[in-house]
Design an enzyme around this catalytic site. Structure first.
Site, mmCIF file in Angstrom:
data_model
loop_
_atom_site.group_PDB
_atom_site.id
_atom_site.type_symbol
_atom_site.label_atom_id
_atom_site.label_comp_id
_atom_site.label_asym_id
_atom_site.label_seq_id
_atom_site.Cartn_x
_atom_site.Cartn_y
_atom_site.Cartn_z
ATOM 1 N N LYS A 116 8.149 -9.919 -8.219
ATOM 2 C CA LYS A 116 7.011 -10.154 -9.103
ATOM 3 C C LYS A 116 7.420 -10.716 -10.463
ATOM 4 O O LYS A 116 6.680 -11.493 -11.059
ATOM 5 C CB LYS A 116 6.227 -8.850 -9.311
ATOM 6 C CG LYS A 116 5.488 -8.349 -8.080
ATOM 7 C CD LYS A 116 4.692 -7.088 -8.423
ATOM 8 C CE LYS A 116 4.368 -6.251 -7.207
ATOM 9 N NZ LYS A 116 3.290 -6.768 -6.374
ATOM 10 N N GLU A 200 3.033 -4.281 -17.503
ATOM 11 C CA GLU A 200 1.884 -5.163 -17.686
ATOM 12 C C GLU A 200 0.802 -4.470 -18.477
ATOM 13 O O GLU A 200 0.622 -3.267 -18.374
ATOM 14 C CB GLU A 200 1.275 -5.510 -16.313
ATOM 15 C CG GLU A 200 1.788 -6.781 -15.724
ATOM 16 C CD GLU A 200 1.181 -7.085 -14.371
ATOM 17 O OE1 GLU A 200 0.174 -6.463 -13.981
ATOM 18 O OE2 GLU A 200 1.744 -7.957 -13.701
ATOM 19 N N HIS A 234 -4.791 1.634 -5.138
ATOM 20 C CA HIS A 234 -4.284 0.258 -5.089
ATOM 21 C C HIS A 234 -4.236 -0.312 -3.681
ATOM 22 O O HIS A 234 -3.554 -1.304 -3.433
ATOM 23 C CB HIS A 234 -2.901 0.146 -5.734
ATOM 24 C CG HIS A 234 -2.845 0.713 -7.123
ATOM 25 N ND1 HIS A 234 -3.682 0.294 -8.123
ATOM 26 C CD2 HIS A 234 -2.080 1.690 -7.655
ATOM 27 C CE1 HIS A 234 -3.420 0.974 -9.216
ATOM 28 N NE2 HIS A 234 -2.466 1.835 -8.961
ATOM 29 N N ARG A 296 1.830 -15.197 3.243
ATOM 30 C CA ARG A 296 1.559 -14.917 4.669
ATOM 31 C C ARG A 296 0.054 -14.944 4.865
ATOM 32 O O ARG A 296 -0.702 -15.061 3.909
ATOM 33 C CB ARG A 296 2.061 -13.514 5.011
ATOM 34 C CG ARG A 296 1.452 -12.466 4.050
ATOM 35 C CD ARG A 296 1.819 -11.058 4.410
ATOM 36 N NE ARG A 296 1.742 -10.162 3.275
ATOM 37 C CZ ARG A 296 0.665 -9.475 2.894
ATOM 38 N NH1 ARG A 296 -0.462 -9.598 3.564
ATOM 39 N NH2 ARG A 296 0.693 -8.680 1.848
HETATM 40 P P1 ADP Z 1 1.062 -4.854 -4.564
HETATM 41 O O1 ADP Z 1 2.231 -5.765 -4.378
HETATM 42 O O2 ADP Z 1 1.432 -3.439 -4.372
HETATM 43 O O3 ADP Z 1 -0.125 -5.329 -3.798
HETATM 44 P P2 ADP Z 1 -0.270 -5.885 -6.964
HETATM 45 O O4 ADP Z 1 0.482 -6.412 -8.131
HETATM 46 O O5 ADP Z 1 -0.900 -6.883 -6.073
HETATM 47 O O6 ADP Z 1 0.714 -4.937 -6.136
HETATM 48 O O7 ADP Z 1 -1.373 -4.854 -7.479
HETATM 49 C C1 ADP Z 1 -2.070 -3.996 -6.591
HETATM 50 C C2 ADP Z 1 -3.341 -3.504 -7.240
HETATM 51 O O8 ADP Z 1 -3.097 -2.811 -8.477
HETATM 52 C C3 ADP Z 1 -4.322 -4.594 -7.626
HETATM 53 O O9 ADP Z 1 -5.116 -5.000 -6.545
HETATM 54 C C4 ADP Z 1 -5.132 -3.929 -8.727
HETATM 55 O O10 ADP Z 1 -6.087 -3.049 -8.178
HETATM 56 C C5 ADP Z 1 -4.108 -3.090 -9.439
HETATM 57 N N1 ADP Z 1 -3.528 -3.802 -10.592
HETATM 58 C C6 ADP Z 1 -2.424 -4.578 -10.556
HETATM 59 N N2 ADP Z 1 -2.148 -5.092 -11.772
HETATM 60 C C7 ADP Z 1 -3.087 -4.625 -12.617
HETATM 61 C C8 ADP Z 1 -3.336 -4.768 -14.035
HETATM 62 N N3 ADP Z 1 -2.523 -5.480 -14.816
HETATM 63 N N4 ADP Z 1 -4.418 -4.161 -14.564
HETATM 64 C C9 ADP Z 1 -5.239 -3.401 -13.785
HETATM 65 N N5 ADP Z 1 -5.040 -3.220 -12.465
HETATM 66 C C10 ADP Z 1 -3.986 -3.810 -11.875
HETATM 67 P P1 ADP Z 2 -3.109 -7.247 2.299
HETATM 68 O O1 ADP Z 2 -2.403 -7.527 0.999
HETATM 69 O O2 ADP Z 2 -3.010 -8.368 3.292
HETATM 70 O O3 ADP Z 2 -4.480 -6.743 2.133
HETATM 71 P P2 ADP Z 2 -2.213 -4.583 2.386
HETATM 72 O O4 ADP Z 2 -2.130 -4.620 0.913
HETATM 73 O O5 ADP Z 2 -3.215 -3.744 3.048
HETATM 74 O O6 ADP Z 2 -2.311 -6.084 2.966
HETATM 75 O O7 ADP Z 2 -0.836 -4.196 3.006
HETATM 76 C C1 ADP Z 2 0.314 -4.040 2.233
HETATM 77 C C2 ADP Z 2 1.497 -4.353 3.088
HETATM 78 O O8 ADP Z 2 1.439 -3.658 4.330
HETATM 79 C C3 ADP Z 2 1.533 -5.816 3.425
HETATM 80 O O9 ADP Z 2 2.876 -6.241 3.456
HETATM 81 C C4 ADP Z 2 0.927 -5.893 4.783
HETATM 82 O O10 ADP Z 2 1.403 -7.003 5.456
HETATM 83 C C5 ADP Z 2 1.399 -4.584 5.398
HETATM 84 N N1 ADP Z 2 0.450 -4.095 6.393
HETATM 85 C C6 ADP Z 2 -0.830 -3.776 6.204
HETATM 86 N N2 ADP Z 2 -1.420 -3.377 7.332
HETATM 87 C C7 ADP Z 2 -0.462 -3.443 8.290
HETATM 88 C C8 ADP Z 2 -0.419 -3.178 9.705
HETATM 89 N N3 ADP Z 2 -1.501 -2.792 10.375
HETATM 90 N N4 ADP Z 2 0.727 -3.343 10.360
HETATM 91 C C9 ADP Z 2 1.817 -3.765 9.709
HETATM 92 N N5 ADP Z 2 1.842 -4.034 8.389
HETATM 93 C C10 ADP Z 2 0.735 -3.886 7.682
HETATM 94 MG MG MG Z 3 -1.052 -7.165 -4.019
#
Ligand code: ADP
Ligand code: ADP
Ligand code: MG
Length: 640
Positions: A116, A200, A234, A296
């Site tokens: 990230k 952040e 999250h 992906r």
């Molecule tokens: P992951 O790789 O675990 O998906 P993300 O960076 O995509 O992590 O963040 C997952 C979730 O956390 C987001 O969908 C949001 O709900 C929350 N989030 C992430 N960054 C922030 C932020 N700067 N402020 C508020 N909520 C956040």
């Molecule tokens: P997305 O970001 O596509 O909504 P999630 O945040 O729910 O996916 O999932 C977080 C991680 O777990 C991702 O790397 C996703 O590919 C993996 N994952 C989610 N559901 C499954 C599943 N049913 N089998 C294997 N991996 C999964």
């Molecule tokens: Mg994410």
């Protein structure tokens, strides 16, 4: 187009890919672990190859075995699905070195977005707005605390290698920073083998809005946005497209930023650019920031397919096989509104613990698209994500689509495991959600109301009494046996039945008597049609009638169930034992940590129920256990 492809995944996404491949005349090869030999994706594929044991590291994460399977079966390309090896650049290199095509982006593009911090720096350079914060290399706690101070609380600590909401901590005030940092780093080290974090600004009234992109390696288009703000810890629960309240200016700004992000890394195939949006003052083009890019196909891609009419897997296969992008930006338009709800085997009242079980009964609504990897009779095993299906609807307006979602969830019938269906149905009827007033805190704020277990309606209770008495098929033959006596029935509450004739009974429950009649279209209760269906197994009666109503029928002969078990620490959910902290002979205090159990995306610390001496440790770190398995036994307490 390819002649044959291999799908390096399982469950619903493997089935989903097979569907599109078949439509395009492409033959499919499934791979499977020992736990999946009878799985739906294996049955659907043209060929299937066993690749190892049930643990992911012994099968679905074994790139070498998967590549060997592709070569042995003559597959030309590998579709990775999501999860497992889908974002592993080393796997992409190995696939290409073997002379095969990886259906997805280049290893370099995955690497560029893999961490990230580096991704944020790259996006910043490409002119994509990023969340204000610190994403530098200095990991000294003092320095990070200083950075948090400068950014201004509240802040979010994130694992740079994070995913699935792990290694993330919200910190509201400076005094909590040090402890939160240590725990985020610890979780990041365990989950990703990399303790590095970034800091952040925590965005107020946060909305998660992401943009689907598709590239050919040089140019990219976007397929509009998805709103995934309905999250629990999250993790996404219900997703929709388009985003409620989206304006043309904001959509244009976000779409262009996402395309810039994709083109900056020469992106090829389907990807998602995730943004965090400050929704405190409506949607404004200067209030969204890049969070990360998922390189992906995403779990929630079907809502985009519904509103654009594009089959994203078809596009993936066409572009990977060398065709040009199937559409230009101007060809793409939005039609209607779509929702997806993630149906899981999980125990909501117990805190959303993942569950397992054999799906003795499984029926999806005919009015939805149900993407699933299981059939009736299949098992949700402890080895993988406990997702049962994705329930997807599409309607002309948001209100119509939401009403369809509620209806489709009500009509979904699952017996054999607990599910989150009632929770999803409550969400689909949430007033704020219906009004489009969404943010990532909605579920947490209203959790009690959303998980409250409403008492089942009287009609469902009356019908459950009939089923508990074994008369659900009409009591034709049993009529003489039962009539005309009034008989008590073992039920969850006081209940009795009086049989009045074949298929005609009076049920006393809840302080009143209810006339129940079996007609050709099912049971009627007090003059009203119910459309109910029943399922009975293992002491559980389920009545499907506007949702599932489960009743644990007490067995008067079963006393063992009530025996004292405080000497034993039992697994509350199926999962893997991550660590065991005690050995036989150790003295423990009440509340001491005994072991850590992990199920996908969730860690659970097992604590001693009382003080005592450890008599037996029945598991070891790395072992897999079923729910209810005994983990640790304390010596019996001596009589004082
Ligand atoms: P992951 O790789 O675990 O998906 P993300 O960076 O995509 O992590 O963040 C997952 C979730 O956390 C987001 O969908 C949001 O709900 C929350 N989030 C992430 N960054 C922030 C932020 N700067 N402020 C508020 N909520 C956040
Ligand atoms: P997305 O970001 O596509 O909504 P999630 O945040 O729910 O996916 O999932 C977080 C991680 O777990 C991702 O790397 C996703 O590919 C993996 N994952 C989610 N559901 C499954 C599943 N049913 N089998 C294997 N991996 C999964
Ligand atoms: Mg994410």
């Amino acid at each position: 187009m390819f002649r044959k492809i291999l799908i390096a995944n399982r469950g619903e996404i493997a089935c989903r890919v097979i569907d599109s491949a078949r439509r395009l005349g492409v033959a499919t090869v499934a791979v499977y672990s020992e736990a999946d030999a009878g799985a739906r994706h294996v049955a659907l594929a043209d060929e299937a190859v066993a690749i190892g044991g049930p643990a992911p590291k012994d099968s679905y994460l074994r790139g070498d075995a998967i590549i060997a399977a592709a070569l042995a079966t003559g597959a030309e390309a590998i579709h990775p699905g999501y999860g497992f090896l889908s974002e592993n650049p080393g796997f992409v290199d190995a696939v290409e070195a073997a002379g095969l095509v990886f259906i997805g982006p280049s290893a370099d593009a995955i690497r560029a977005m893999g961490l990230k911090d580096a991704a944020k720096a790259l996006m910043d350079k490409a002119g994509v707005p990023v969340v204000p914060g610190y994403h530098g290399a200095n990991q000294d706690p003092e320095h990070l605390a200083g950075a948090a101070e400068q950014i201004g609380y509240p802040v979010l600590i994130k694992a740079v290698a994070g995913g699935g909401g792990k290694g993330m901590r919200l910190v509201e005030r400076a005094g909590d920073f040090t402890a939160a940092l240590a725990s985020a780093q610890g979780e990041a080290q365990t989950a990703f083998g990399n303790p590095a974090v970034l800091i952040e600004k925590y965005v107020e009234k946060p909305r998660h809005i992401e943009v689907q992109v598709f590239g050919d390696g040089t140019h990219a288009v976007h397929l509009f946005e998805r709103d995934c703000s309905l999250q629990r810890r999250h993790q996404k629960v219900i997703e929709e497209a388009p985003a409620p309240g989206m304006t043309p200016e904001m959509r244009e700004a976000m779409g262009m930023a996402a395309v810039r992000a994709a083109e900056a890394i020469g992106y090829k195939g389907a990807g998602t650019v995730e943004f965090i949006v400050d929704g405190s003052d409506g949607l404004r083009p200067d209030r969204f920031w890049f969070m990360e890019m998922n390189t992906r196909l995403q779990v929630e891609h079907p809502v985009t397919e519904a509103i654009t009419g594009v089959d994203l897997v078809e596009w993936q296969l066409r572009v990977a096989s060398g065709e040009a992008l199937p559409a230009q930006q101007d060809d793409l338009t939005i039609r209607g509104h779509s929702f997806e709800a993630r149906l899981y085997a999980e125990d909501v009242p117990a805190g959303f613990l993942p569950a397992t079980g054999r799906l003795e009964h499984l029926v999806f609504s005919e009015s939805c698209r149900a993407d699933t990897g299981v059939r009736p009779g299949d098992t949700i095993s402890p080895w993988y994500d406990p997702m049962i299906a994705k329930v997807i609807v599409h309607g002309p307006t948001r209100a119509a689509a939401l009403a369809q979602l509620a209806r489709a969830l009500d009509d979904t019938q699952v017996a054999g495991t607990v599910t989150n269906l009632a929770f999803l149905a409550a969400l689909a009827r949430h007033k704020g959600f219906a009004a489009g007033d969404v943010d990532t805190g909605l579920i947490a704020r209203d959790l009690d109301a959303l998980t409250a277990q409403a008492a089942p309606p009287l009609a469902a209770r009356a019908l459950a009494v009939i089923a508990a008495a074994g008369l659900e098929d009409g009591a034709g033959a049993g009529f003489a046996l039962w009539a005309p006596l009034r008989r008590p029935v073992a039920f969850t509450e006081e209940a009795a039945i009086r049989v009045l004739g074949p298929g005609h009974v009076s049920v006393e429950v809840g302080g009143g008597a209810h006339e129940c009649i079996l007609r050709p279209d099912g049971w009627w209760v007090d003059g009203a049609k119910t459309g109910a269906r029943f399922h009975k197994a293992g002491g559980v009666v389920t009545v499907f009638m506007c949702g599932a109503h489960r009743f644990d029928i007490p067995d008067p002969l079963d006393r063992a169930a009530h025996q004292e078990a405080s000497d034993l620490t039992l697994a509350p959910m199926p999962g893997q034992v991550k660590a065991v902290f005690v050995r036989p002979g150790d003295m423990v205090e009440a509340g001491a940590r005994l072991a850590i159990l992990e199920a996908m995306k969730m860690e659970h610390t097992m604590l001693a129920a009382r003080a005592g001496r450890v008599a037996e440790v029945l598991v070891e770190a790395g072992g897999q256990v079923e729910a209810g398995a005994a983990l640790i036994r304390l010596e019996e307490e001596e009589a004082a």
